[in-house]
Scaffold this active site. Sequence first.
Site, PDB file in Angstrom:
ATOM      1  N   ARG A  39      24.751  35.824  36.387  1.00 24.49           N
ATOM      2  CA  ARG A  39      25.936  35.518  35.561  1.00 24.49           C
ATOM      3  C   ARG A  39      26.975  36.628  35.645  1.00 24.49           C
ATOM      4  O   ARG A  39      28.171  36.366  35.561  1.00 24.49           O
ATOM      5  CB  ARG A  39      25.524  35.303  34.107  1.00 24.49           C
ATOM      6  N   LYS A 200      13.475  14.312  29.122  1.00 26.01           N
ATOM      7  CA  LYS A 200      13.773  13.149  28.282  1.00 26.01           C
ATOM      8  C   LYS A 200      14.919  12.299  28.809  1.00 26.01           C
ATOM      9  O   LYS A 200      15.946  12.810  29.226  1.00 26.01           O
ATOM     10  CB  LYS A 200      14.115  13.623  26.861  1.00 26.01           C
ATOM     11  N   GLY A 353      20.375  23.706  33.381  1.00 23.25           N
ATOM     12  CA  GLY A 353      19.836  25.060  33.283  1.00 23.25           C
ATOM     13  C   GLY A 353      18.565  25.254  34.088  1.00 23.25           C
ATOM     14  O   GLY A 353      18.471  26.160  34.920  1.00 23.25           O
ATOM     15  N   GLY A 376      24.490  23.110  29.733  1.00 22.01           N
ATOM     16  CA  GLY A 376      25.015  22.210  28.707  1.00 22.01           C
ATOM     17  C   GLY A 376      26.452  21.794  28.991  1.00 22.01           C
ATOM     18  O   GLY A 376      26.818  20.627  28.847  1.00 22.01           O
TER      19      GLY A 376
END
Length: 398
Positions: A39, A200, A353, A376
């Site tokens: 990052r 999910k 992620g 996200g």
Amino acid sequence: MATKKTVRDIEVEGKRVLVRVDFNVPLDRTTGVITDNSRIRATLPTIKYLIDHKARVILCSHLGRPDGRVVEALRMAPVAEQLSQLINLPVSTVPDCIGPEVERAAGSLNNGDILLLENLRFHTGEEANDSSFAQALARLADIYVDDAFGTAHRAHASTVGVAKYLPAVAGFLMEKELEALSSILTNPEHPFSALLGGAKVSDKIDLMQNIFDEVDLLLVGGGMAATFLKVQGYEVGLSLVEADKQDLAHQILKTAEKNGVSLLLPTDAMVSDSISPQAAGEVVSIADIPPNKYLADIGPQTIELFSQQIRQCRTVFWNGPMGVYEIPQFARGTRVLVELLANLKATTIIGGGSTAEIVEEMKLTDKMTHVSTGGGASLRFLEGKSLPGVDVLLDKEQ
Ligand code: ADP
Ligand code: MG
């Protein structure tokens, strides 16, 4: 979405430039050492550009979840040190991110200096998007640059509030993320496939619905495949089936058929008694999942099927691992497909992620067209929803 102004579109020489970066790096719990500096590396183009153009650079970020109080282990000093090594320039720090002492430090910067502010989330005003906290940040600078794509889906003081008080433009990482992700929604080269996995189905439904018009092929693996398989009448043993999402899954299967999108599900699976590092796996056909087993990974026949399909594509988007990749015996589906994408002559875009983490761990980030730094945020963007941190930036036309 309108194209946003970037640092190239604004005069920065001699100006104090507040740059929101995503320095929320993973730290080793016991030693506090930064375990992955990607990052920080991702923000170097923007910082270097500002230095080369004689700006006075004031960097700010959050780190971890201090929830509005000072947490010694979450101070930015190790990040400043790491950045200084990577950019080969001194990086100074201050004990806070707002207040008179910080204003003095910001005010006495020379052209080309770099100052890293203390963790923004030591103040409750950051996450609350408090306007006086945002104003206190704005007082430090003349220009605001947002290069923190990973937090652009959150309306915080340093991502949204501050843009009200300063001219606000995008950094290069932000620009690159928006360009890469927009390209698959607007003009992907066909055939275009989306490889979707993860735990999910509920996390990915909005995404599936938003890419239906563009995509030619949907390949579904991971835990989310269980709900689709169940809808198709298969028994999936102990695997998580989201009962309340079965209707939506059914609708998605129908929409796919109506739009001429092929939606492929696993034809075989690696199943196991439990999802644990000690558990042994067993390959079974999808019609033969035993009632006392979990679906833990896609099987070899599915890997082959998905690979064949992917090899035909000019664009591939991937979000969500094909199995419980954290456990080596259930990581094969994910790892083989990462390898395949890395060597594919096509546009390859990775969002999510966990998915990005595996690619990084396999050291194949540079072999993909784009690996999003914001899990996200990239999901939200591809769901067709607006990102508050992007909305506040100046449009190019202005
Ligand atoms: P990303 O972060 O890339 O968007 P998700 O957060 O949607 O991906 O999903 C990642 C998680 O999905 C991982 O922790 C992985 O263990 C889990 N997962 C993948 N396949 C399965 C499966 N078959 N059963 C349970 N969990 C799974
Ligand atoms: Mg995730």
